[in-house]
Write a protein that holds these residues in place. Structure first.
Motif, PDB file in Angstrom:
ATOM      1  N   SER A  14       0.495  -1.039   0.461  1.00 19.58           N
ATOM      2  CA  SER A  14      -0.352   0.012   0.050  1.00 19.58           C
ATOM      3  C   SER A  14       0.911   1.601  -0.019  1.00 19.58           C
ATOM      4  O   SER A  14       0.392   1.759  -0.582  1.00 19.58           O
ATOM      5  N   ALA A  15       2.221   0.841   0.691  1.00 23.72           N
ATOM      6  CA  ALA A  15       3.241   2.153   0.539  1.00 23.72           C
ATOM      7  C   ALA A  15       3.960   1.987  -0.563  1.00 23.72           C
ATOM      8  O   ALA A  15       4.477   3.369  -0.956  1.00 23.72           O
ATOM      9  N   GLY A  16       2.730   2.108  -2.035  1.00 25.80           N
ATOM     10  CA  GLY A  16       4.237   1.703  -3.413  1.00 25.80           C
ATOM     11  C   GLY A  16       5.539   0.237  -2.904  1.00 25.80           C
ATOM     12  O   GLY A  16       5.969   0.547  -4.573  1.00 25.80           O
ATOM     13  N   TYR A  17       5.584  -0.679  -1.827  1.00 26.73           N
ATOM     14  CA  TYR A  17       6.704  -1.627  -2.879  1.00 26.73           C
ATOM     15  C   TYR A  17       5.927  -2.644  -2.966  1.00 26.73           C
ATOM     16  O   TYR A  17       4.844  -2.990  -2.759  1.00 26.73           O
ATOM     17  N   THR A  18       6.812  -3.350  -3.836  1.00 28.68           N
ATOM     18  CA  THR A  18       6.758  -4.691  -4.225  1.00 28.68           C
ATOM     19  C   THR A  18       7.331  -5.820  -3.177  1.00 28.68           C
ATOM     20  O   THR A  18       8.436  -5.218  -2.668  1.00 28.68           O
ATOM     21  N   ALA A  19       6.368  -6.568  -2.767  1.00 28.96           N
ATOM     22  CA  ALA A  19       7.057  -7.365  -1.436  1.00 28.96           C
ATOM     23  C   ALA A  19       7.229  -8.966  -1.836  1.00 28.96           C
ATOM     24  O   ALA A  19       6.199  -9.266  -2.501  1.00 28.96           O
ATOM     25  N   THR A  20       7.855  -9.665  -2.035  1.00 28.28           N
ATOM     26  CA  THR A  20       8.205 -11.078  -1.644  1.00 28.28           C
ATOM     27  C   THR A  20       8.028 -11.718  -1.344  1.00 28.28           C
ATOM     28  O   THR A  20       8.987 -11.528   0.093  1.00 28.28           O
ATOM     29  N   HIS A  21       6.774 -12.868  -0.023  1.00 24.43           N
ATOM     30  CA  HIS A  21       6.804 -13.542   1.251  1.00 24.43           C
ATOM     31  C   HIS A  21       7.635 -14.562   0.853  1.00 24.43           C
ATOM     32  O   HIS A  21       7.384 -16.124  -0.442  1.00 24.43           O
ATOM     33  N   ILE A  22       8.468 -14.865   1.684  1.00 27.57           N
ATOM     34  CA  ILE A  22       8.842 -16.829   1.675  1.00 27.57           C
ATOM     35  C   ILE A  22       8.823 -17.130   3.010  1.00 27.57           C
ATOM     36  O   ILE A  22       9.072 -16.677   4.497  1.00 27.57           O
ATOM     37  N   ALA A  23       8.149 -18.678   3.679  1.00 26.02           N
ATOM     38  CA  ALA A  23       7.276 -19.228   4.589  1.00 26.02           C
ATOM     39  C   ALA A  23       9.163 -20.017   5.739  1.00 26.02           C
ATOM     40  O   ALA A  23       9.093 -20.358   6.737  1.00 26.02           O
ATOM     41  N   HIS A  24       9.971 -19.836   3.911  1.00 26.47           N
ATOM     42  CA  HIS A  24      10.855 -21.032   4.497  1.00 26.47           C
ATOM     43  C   HIS A  24      12.209 -21.103   4.566  1.00 26.47           C
ATOM     44  O   HIS A  24      12.336 -21.105   3.459  1.00 26.47           O
ATOM     45  N   GLY A  25      13.044 -20.995   5.506  1.00 23.97           N
ATOM     46  CA  GLY A  25      14.261 -20.926   5.226  1.00 23.97           C
ATOM     47  C   GLY A  25      15.157 -21.149   4.527  1.00 23.97           C
ATOM     48  O   GLY A  25      16.183 -20.691   3.817  1.00 23.97           O
ATOM     49  N   ASP A  26      14.555 -22.735   4.175  1.00 20.77           N
ATOM     50  CA  ASP A  26      15.952 -23.450   2.922  1.00 20.77           C
ATOM     51  C   ASP A  26      15.513 -22.444   1.739  1.00 20.77           C
ATOM     52  O   ASP A  26      16.416 -22.972   0.449  1.00 20.77           O
ATOM     53  N   GLU A  27      14.475 -21.981   1.387  1.00 17.48           N
ATOM     54  CA  GLU A  27      13.953 -21.411  -0.074  1.00 17.48           C
ATOM     55  C   GLU A  27      14.529 -20.273  -0.077  1.00 17.48           C
ATOM     56  O   GLU A  27      14.348 -19.345  -1.178  1.00 17.48           O
ATOM     57  N   VAL A  28      15.301 -19.664   0.914  1.00 16.55           N
ATOM     58  CA  VAL A  28      15.712 -17.970   0.992  1.00 16.55           C
ATOM     59  C   VAL A  28      16.687 -18.124  -0.321  1.00 16.55           C
ATOM     60  O   VAL A  28      16.565 -17.363  -1.144  1.00 16.55           O
ATOM     61  N   LEU A  29      17.627 -18.741   0.016  1.00 11.13           N
ATOM     62  CA  LEU A  29      18.959 -18.676  -0.569  1.00 11.13           C
ATOM     63  C   LEU A  29      18.553 -19.514  -1.921  1.00 11.13           C
ATOM     64  O   LEU A  29      19.026 -18.182  -3.175  1.00 11.13           O
ATOM     65  N   PRO A  30      18.338 -20.138  -2.498  1.00 12.41           N
ATOM     66  CA  PRO A  30      17.530 -20.104  -3.517  1.00 12.41           C
ATOM     67  C   PRO A  30      16.941 -19.705  -4.815  1.00 12.41           C
ATOM     68  O   PRO A  30      17.480 -18.978  -5.622  1.00 12.41           O
TER      69      PRO A  30
END
Length: 233
Positions: free
Chosen positions: A26-42
Motif C-alpha cells: 500500500s506504500a508503493g513497495y513490491t514485496a515477496t513472501h517466503i515461509a521456509h528458511g531453506d527456500e531463501v538462498l535459492p
C-alpha cells in the motif's frame, strides 16, 4: 539478469506476513513472501531485493544463519531482523552477524514500514554519493550516506556502528560511559545491555583495524567506558 524486488519478507506466520506485505504494498513497495528458511538462498540467486525482513525463528535454516549468509553473499542488501525472543543474546547476535536493525514482536505494521523506509533512504543516499568524499584522507563520516571512510575506504558499518562512531567523534578525547552511548544509539528507548555496547565497539574496532592495521583510535577506559582519540598511541 536478476529480477528486482523491493522487499523480501521471510516469515513463517502467514497472518503476520500477509499483514506486513499488504502494508508495504500500500506504500508503493513490491514485496515477496517466503515461509521456509531453506527456500531463501535459492530464491536470492534469481532475485535482487533491496531489503530483507528476516524472522529469527524459521523452519529449515534459521534467521541468524541466513543473515550471516546473505550478508556474505550480498553485502548491498539491507537486513532487518524480526524476533519474538526478547533475550539479549538474540538481539546481540542479530546485529553481530550483519543485520542493519531489528524489530521485536509484537509490532505494528506502521513501525515495520517506518523502519524499512529509513533503512532504504540511508542505502539510497549512500549509492548517490559521488567519488569526491571517497578521496578524502583520514577518517571521514558521511552522514547522508551513513558511511565512515578511512582514507577513502568504506568501512561498511551498520547503522548502529555508524551512530556509535559518530557520537564519539563529536568530542575526541571525551570518555563516554556505556549508559551514555546507549542513550545516544537507541533513542527509541529499547532495552539493551552494556554487553551489547561492548559487542558493537568490538566489531567497530575490527572494521577500523581492517583498514588501518597499525592504528588504534577507539580506546577502552577501564571501569568507565570508551573514548575516541584520532592520534595513535
Amino acid at each position: 539478469m536478476n529480477e528486482v524486488s523491493d522487499i523480501l519478507i521471510v516469515e513463517d506466520e502467514p497472518k503476520i506476513a500477509e499483514l506486513v506485505s499488504d502494508y508495504l504494498k500500500s506504500a508503493g513497495y513490491t514485496a515477496t513472501h517466503i515461509a521456509h528458511g531453506d527456500e531463501v538462498l535459492p530464491w536470492l540467486e534469481h532475485h535482487a531485493p533491496k531489503l530483507v525482513l528476516l524472522d529469527v525463528m524459521l523452519p529449515g535454516r534459521d534467521g541468524l544463519t541466513l543473515c550471516r549468509e546473505i550478508r556474505y553473499r550480498s553485502p548491498q542488501i539491507g537486513i532487518i531482523m524480526l524476533t519474538a525472543r526478547v533475550e539479549e543474546i538474540d538481539r546481540l547476535l542479530g546485529l553481530e552477524i550483519g543485520a542493519d536493525d531489528y524489530i521485536c514482536k509484537p509490532f505494528s505494521p506502521r513501525e515495520v514500514l517506518a523502519r524499512c523506509k529509513a533503512l532504504l533512504r540511508r542505502m539510497e543516499s549512500s549509492e548517490e554519493q559521488g567519488p569526491e568524499g571517497a578521496a578524502k584522507q583520514g577518517l571521514v563520516l558521511d552522514p547522508q550516506g551513513w558511511r565512515a571512510l578511512a582514507d577513502g575506504q568504506d568501512l561498511g558499518l551498520t547503522a548502529i556502528e555508524f551512530q556509535l562512531l559518530s557520537v564519539m567523534m563529536q568530542n575526541p578525547g571525551r570518555i563516554y560511559s556505556r549508559e551514555q552511548l546507549m542513550e545516544q544509539m537507541y533513542r527509541d528507548h529499547r532495552i539493551v545491555s552494556e554487553r551489547t555496547v561492548d559487542s558493537h565497539v568490538k566489531k567497530l574496532r575490527k572494521k577500523i583495524a581492517d583498514a588501518w592495521p597499525t592504528r588504534e583510535i577507539i580506546h577502552s577506559v577501564y571501569g568507565v567506558g570508551y573514548k575516541y582519540s584520532p592520534e595513535p598511541r
